[in-house]
Write a protein that holds these residues in place. Structure first.
Motif, PDB file in Angstrom:
ATOM      1  N   VAL A  33       0.844  -1.190   0.000  1.00 43.38           N
ATOM      2  CA  VAL A  33       0.000   0.000   0.000  1.00 43.38           C
ATOM      3  C   VAL A  33       0.879   1.240   0.000  1.00 43.38           C
ATOM      4  O   VAL A  33       1.778   1.386   0.825  1.00 43.38           O
ATOM      5  CB  VAL A  33      -0.926   0.038   1.233  1.00 43.38           C
ATOM      6  CG1 VAL A  33      -1.932   1.174   1.085  1.00 43.38           C
ATOM      7  CG2 VAL A  33      -1.642  -1.281   1.407  1.00 43.38           C
ATOM      8  N   LEU A  34       0.607   2.104  -0.955  1.00 44.17           N
ATOM      9  CA  LEU A  34       1.352   3.358  -1.078  1.00 44.17           C
ATOM     10  C   LEU A  34       0.443   4.508  -0.680  1.00 44.17           C
ATOM     11  O   LEU A  34      -0.751   4.496  -0.957  1.00 44.17           O
ATOM     12  CB  LEU A  34       1.770   3.590  -2.526  1.00 44.17           C
ATOM     13  CG  LEU A  34       3.042   2.983  -3.087  1.00 44.17           C
ATOM     14  CD1 LEU A  34       3.194   3.465  -4.513  1.00 44.17           C
ATOM     15  CD2 LEU A  34       4.249   3.382  -2.265  1.00 44.17           C
ATOM     16  N   ASP A  35       1.032   5.519  -0.058  1.00 42.23           N
ATOM     17  CA  ASP A  35       0.293   6.773   0.149  1.00 42.23           C
ATOM     18  C   ASP A  35       1.307   7.908   0.125  1.00 42.23           C
ATOM     19  O   ASP A  35       2.347   7.822   0.777  1.00 42.23           O
ATOM     20  CB  ASP A  35      -0.453   6.721   1.496  1.00 42.23           C
ATOM     21  CG  ASP A  35      -1.481   7.835   1.592  1.00 42.23           C
ATOM     22  OD1 ASP A  35      -1.925   8.326   0.524  1.00 42.23           O
ATOM     23  OD2 ASP A  35      -1.841   8.208   2.721  1.00 42.23           O
ATOM     24  N   TYR A  36       1.020   8.946  -0.606  1.00 43.03           N
ATOM     25  CA  TYR A  36       1.946  10.064  -0.763  1.00 43.03           C
ATOM     26  C   TYR A  36       3.366   9.595  -1.048  1.00 43.03           C
ATOM     27  O   TYR A  36       4.338  10.089  -0.487  1.00 43.03           O
ATOM     28  CB  TYR A  36       1.937  10.944   0.493  1.00 43.03           C
ATOM     29  CG  TYR A  36       0.630  11.655   0.677  1.00 43.03           C
ATOM     30  CD1 TYR A  36       0.251  12.669  -0.207  1.00 43.03           C
ATOM     31  CD2 TYR A  36      -0.226  11.302   1.712  1.00 43.03           C
ATOM     32  CE1 TYR A  36      -0.961  13.310  -0.064  1.00 43.03           C
ATOM     33  CE2 TYR A  36      -1.444  11.948   1.863  1.00 43.03           C
ATOM     34  CZ  TYR A  36      -1.808  12.956   0.968  1.00 43.03           C
ATOM     35  OH  TYR A  36      -2.997  13.589   1.106  1.00 43.03           O
ATOM     36  N   GLY A  37       3.498   8.610  -1.935  1.00 39.96           N
ATOM     37  CA  GLY A  37       4.817   8.183  -2.364  1.00 39.96           C
ATOM     38  C   GLY A  37       5.563   7.312  -1.375  1.00 39.96           C
ATOM     39  O   GLY A  37       6.705   6.963  -1.609  1.00 39.96           O
ATOM     40  N   LYS A  38       4.917   6.994  -0.249  1.00 42.19           N
ATOM     41  CA  LYS A  38       5.596   6.166   0.752  1.00 42.19           C
ATOM     42  C   LYS A  38       4.845   4.853   0.923  1.00 42.19           C
ATOM     43  O   LYS A  38       3.621   4.796   0.806  1.00 42.19           O
ATOM     44  CB  LYS A  38       5.649   6.891   2.097  1.00 42.19           C
ATOM     45  CG  LYS A  38       6.558   8.086   2.132  1.00 42.19           C
ATOM     46  CD  LYS A  38       6.810   8.492   3.584  1.00 42.19           C
ATOM     47  CE  LYS A  38       7.772   9.669   3.665  1.00 42.19           C
ATOM     48  NZ  LYS A  38       7.160  10.919   3.172  1.00 42.19           N
ATOM     49  N   LEU A  39       5.599   3.809   1.241  1.00 42.99           N
ATOM     50  CA  LEU A  39       4.990   2.533   1.529  1.00 42.99           C
ATOM     51  C   LEU A  39       4.425   2.590   2.941  1.00 42.99           C
ATOM     52  O   LEU A  39       5.151   2.833   3.893  1.00 42.99           O
ATOM     53  CB  LEU A  39       6.080   1.457   1.453  1.00 42.99           C
ATOM     54  CG  LEU A  39       5.693   0.090   0.940  1.00 42.99           C
ATOM     55  CD1 LEU A  39       4.982   0.190  -0.387  1.00 42.99           C
ATOM     56  CD2 LEU A  39       6.956  -0.741   0.799  1.00 42.99           C
ATOM     57  N   ILE A  40       3.101   2.385   3.108  1.00 46.85           N
ATOM     58  CA  ILE A  40       2.559   2.474   4.463  1.00 46.85           C
ATOM     59  C   ILE A  40       2.146   1.123   5.017  1.00 46.85           C
ATOM     60  O   ILE A  40       1.922   0.981   6.215  1.00 46.85           O
ATOM     61  CB  ILE A  40       1.360   3.452   4.550  1.00 46.85           C
ATOM     62  CG1 ILE A  40       0.237   3.014   3.612  1.00 46.85           C
ATOM     63  CG2 ILE A  40       1.788   4.874   4.257  1.00 46.85           C
ATOM     64  CD1 ILE A  40      -1.073   3.716   3.922  1.00 46.85           C
TER      65      ILE A  40
END
Lengths: 610, 291
Positions: free
Chosen positions: A572-579
């Motif tokens: 899961v990605l959010d704002y370019g980061k793996l969360i």
């Protein structure tokens, strides 16, 4: 039911011509051979010859402009180089016409390479301007290089060609038969080039250059090839022209000449061979037939360009054939089953692709920051995340569209960052696009054949001489394309044009095209977007089938039904980061993921509820 | 001699910049290289010539020409290009159309005015000047100053007016501009008018400077101005000025030191070099292709 019974009048006519093409061509050639014998006025014969000269030039220009979509405004320069090379070699160095001819083709071809190599990296209009500038420079050199070209005075008294001691003139029809031979030879050359992987690469570049790149087509190579062929053909036409007119000067090869050739291609139909003959016949004979319009002839050429683009951009003889695709001899689509062959896969779980701490910035914005993940062989892995999370950016990084600003990408334990997109496809990574990028005016089967391009080994000479290797490989690739299409349920669509397919089928066609590259890792960018539940279920089945056949799948998808049902693991990605990462069941209950998708609950809202 | 070449180069270069702006404006909005711009420039000069022939004062000729040439630009868009946009034709179709239009205009000028070179009064020659021993002619100074003023006016229109703001909006994102209630078609029409009008002025100035008018006069100037626009980064107005100056200076120096016959080659050589090394031009930004 065949088109012969069901099609409309024109389709039946076309079908007739295609079925009996050898007889039709033989008949036409016979007519052309007999034509000068029944024509007495020499000025009419002269027009025939001019038509064939311009027909040859148009066939030449058609390769870069009609097929590959690169408008050249400088073909008069190649025409001029051929004419001057031959004229000077014969008048000053004592060559015969036929010994000078290869040099004319060669020198023009080299000129094509010189202008092509640097400028073909440019897109459309820039290229046109450069070719125009190049043609002007050539003309300036011809006009000023007195010692060699005789400057503005031109070259006079160029002897007619001699063929075994016979002077080929208009009077004895020798000139007519010579240019007829040149025209037929050129037409044959164009035909064999166009009906091969080379021709498919040309058209793919015209239709969608980026998609062509992503299918592993070396676009610069093919654009330069189209240009060099075009230049060499124009050079041969130029050589004939010099010895036919017997006098050339720099003003024989101006912008007007380039425009006339372009108008012929446009009028006849870009990307058709038949159109070139008709276009040349109409535009070359027009000022002779309608003499009272002579002052307006150049205005008329301009009008041809404008009006054709407005009302019939495909040209008079350009249309999308409704008759079925002609398979290479020996390939029978009927007997091919839908059973996709497996790719070799040992079954052990080792990473096929590893992404380590990858960073991609656009200006100050980090679209992807410090992302790491891996996909094992034979896995289906999904990347999910809200819009703008950087998912497609990751695909663009993996396929070489973007360069990374940090980190490392390993495919089969080899670093692939900084590798050209074409080479990444060759290594076994292929993709589909979020906004479908098919080759809309190519047939379904041709779209898939473009996918096989990267692993089609035969070269230019195999295609030109139709070698055994060429025929074997064309047959094999066609059969493979049919198999892939049948396995994905598009067998009944093979002959259709890609743009006429409904949305869901276009998505499947993109997947078929990606498989055809022999990729081990297939990147699917929102394959289920716009599909109804029935369609997306079928898609799920197919993706599973791919996995069972040994393919590895990396998937971007918004449809949670698809993602949760199919994925072995999810990132899961959010704002370019793996969360988050994990099994579908873990992801479904992960609080960070829920927060990213639904937004967090603020303190204020919590208080309200109590 | 050197300074003469330099001043000639600067003066002519500013006129190139004025033509280059026409390419830049249209490219900015339509992402189209308007091949017909050189022919429009020639048309502008011929309208002035026509009015001089009718014994009108030259300034009336220039004013009428600014108006008519602007209208010509608009007509080209309305009749040839707008229908293609409506049909969502491929970019290649617009490109070929502008080539055709350029050819039609140029050849109609030949039919009505004759293809020979006609003399044109140098309406701004006030004799030689001598600024601190540097031999600059009043024509050069006038050409430079007027072009500079017009470029400033154009920049002000684009940067400071309502319609200019709309032009910038359309350039950035046509769809969004449309949704914000900007009349995109009007903006395009206005842009073509501005391009045509500036070409008319440049045409009259250059005709006066060289004291020559002929139908194909726009061919080479168009190419050179295009080179200037590319050099500075097409779509960027001040880039066109720098580009124009570089092209003007280099061709002036080339003709002075290498030989007049290769004067015209200078622009092409620059064009080809810049396209190979930095296709986005000196001040252009690299676009990110969305996939």
């Amino acid at each position: 039911m065949t088109i012969l019974q069901t099609g409309n009048f024109w389709e039946r006519v076309e079908m007739f011509f295609v079925r009996h093409r050898l007889s039709v061509i033989a008949l036409l050639v016979l007519l052309l051979l007999g034509l000068p014998l029944v024509t007495t006025p020499s000025y009419v014969k002269r027009i025939y010859v001019l038509i064939m000269i311009y027909g040859t030039l148009a066939l030449g220009l058609n390769l870069p402009t009609g097929y590959t979509g690169q408008v050249s405004l400088g073909n008069a320069a190649f025409f001029a180089i051929g004419a001057y090379t031959s004229a000077l070699l014969v008048t000053k160095a004592g060559f015969g016409f036929f010994t000078a001819l290869p040099f004319a083709a060669l020198l023009a071809g080299v000129a094509g390479l010189t202008v092509g190599l640097p400028s073909l990296r440019l897109s459309g209009s820039y290229l046109s301007i450069v070719t125009l500038g190049f043609a002007e420079i050539v003309r300036m050199i011809l006009a000023n290089w007195q010692t060699v070209t005789n400057g503005p005075m031109g070259v006079k008294n160029i002897p007619r060609p001699f063929f075994f001691g016979i002077e080929l003139s208009l009077r004895n029809n020798g000139a007519y038969y010579l240019i007829l031979a040149i025209l037929l030879f050129t037409a044959l050359l164009c035909y064999v080039v166009v009906r091969s992987k080379i021709g498919r690469a040309f058209v793919a570049i015209k239709e969608d250059e980026l998609a062509a790149t992503m299918m592993g087509i070396k676009t610069v190579y093919y654009k330069v090839l189209a240009f060099v062929l075009s230049a060499a053909i124009s050079g041969v036409a130029g050589a004939f022209y010099a010895h036919f007119m017997r006098y050339i000067d720099p003003n024989s090869f101006t912008f007007d000449t380039s425009i006339l050739i372009l108008s012929i291609v446009i009028l006849g139909g870009m990307g058709t061979l038949r159109g070139m003959y008709l276009g040349a016949a109409l535009l070359v004979s027009f000022p002779e037939v309608l003499r009272f319009l002579d002052r307006y002839r150049f205005v008329f050429y301009g009008l041809v360009l404008v009006l054709m683009m407005r009302f019939r951009p495909q040209g008079i003889l350009g249309w999308q054939s409704k008759i079925p695709y002609r398979f290479p001899s020996g390939a029978d689509p009927e007997i091919i089953d839908a059973n996709l062959e497996s790719v070799p896969f040992s079954g052990e779980k080792t990473p096929l692709i590893e992404v380590k701490n990858v960073v991609k910035r656009f200006g100050g914005l980090a679209a992807v920051s410090d992302v790491s993940f891996y996909v094992d062989r034979g896995e289906i892995v999904s990347i999910i995340g809200p819009n703008g999370a950087g998912k497609t950016t990751i695909f663009n990084i993996l396929t070489g569209v973007y360069e990374i600003d940090g980190g490392e990408i390993l495919f089969k334990n080899r670093s692939i960052h900084g590798t050209k997109p074409q080479d990444i496809v060759k290594m076994g990574v292929s993709r589909t696009f979020q906004n479908i990028r098919l080759f809309p005016n190519m047939r379904v089967i041709e779209n898939v054949l473009v996918g096989t391009h990267i692993n089609t080994r035969y070269g230019f000479f195999d295609a030109v001489f139709r070698t055994e290797g060429f025929r074997r490989e064309e047959r094999a690739k066609t059969e493979r394309a049919v198999k892939i299409l049948k396995s994905i349920g598009l067998g009944y669509r093979m002959h259709d044009y890609a743009k006429n397919l409904p949305y869901g089928e276009q998505r499947r066609l993109e997947i078929a095209r990606a498989i055809a590259t022999d990729a081990k890792l297939i990147l699917l960018d929102e394959p289920a977007a716009g599909m109804n539940p029935q369609e997306s279920n079928n898609l799920l089945e197919f993706v599973r089938l791919l996995r069972d056949r040994g393919y590895t799948i990396l998937l971007i998808e918004h449809d949670m039904n698809v993602v949760m049902n199919i994925s072995d693991r999810i990132y899961v990605l959010d704002y370019g980061k793996l969360i988050a990462q994990g099994l579908p069941s873990e992801i479904a209950t992960n609080s960070k993921v829920i927060e990213a998708y639904l937004g967090g609950v603020s303190e204020h809202a919590k208080h309200k509820r109590t | 001699m050197f300074f003469q070449y330099v001043f000639n180069g600067i003066a002519v270069g500013m006129a190139y910049a004025l033509v280059a702006v026409g390419y830049s404006l249209v490219f900015g909005i339509l992402r189209l290289i308007n091949f017909s711009h050189g022919a429009v420039y020639a048309f502008g000069a011929h309208v002035v010539l026509l009015f001089i022939g009718l014994r009108y004062p030259i300034w009336i000729g220039i004013l009428v020409s600014i108006f008519l040439t602007g209208i010509l630009g608009v007509l080209i868009d309305k009749f040839a290009l707008a229908p293609l946009r409506k049909k969502k034709s491929l970019p290649i179709a617009s490109l070929i159309t502008t080539i055709g239009v350029s050819y039609i205009i140029q050849n109609l000028l030949m039919i009505f005015f004759g293809s020979e070179r006609k003399s044109f009064p140098n309406f701004f020659d006030m004799g030689g000047l001598n600024l601190a021993n540097v031999p600059v002619t009043s024509s050069q100074l006038f050409l430079f100053v007027i072009s500079l003023l017009l470029l400033l006016v154009l920049t002000l229109i684009v940067k400071k007016t309502r319609i200019g703001l709309a032009m910038q909006a359309v350039e950035q994102n046509t769809k969004a501009a449309h949704l914000m209630g900007i009349n995109v078609n009007f903006v395009i029409t206005f842009t073509f008018f501005l391009g045509g009008a500036s070409a008319a002025i440049a045409g009259a100035l250059m005709a006066g400077y060289y004291q020559l008018v002929y139908p194909t006069m726009g061919f080479l100037v168009g190419l050179k101005a295009f080179a200037a626009a590319i050099l500075g980064g097409i779509g960027i107005l001040y880039g066109s000025v720098v580009g124009g100056l570089v092209v003007g200076l280099s061709e002036s120096l080339a003709s002075g030191y290498i030989g007049g016959t290769y004067r015209d080659a200078a622009a092409f050589v620059i064009l080809i070099i810049i396209l190979i090394i930095k296709p986005t031009g000196l001040f252009g930004k690299k676009g990110i292709s969305k996939v």
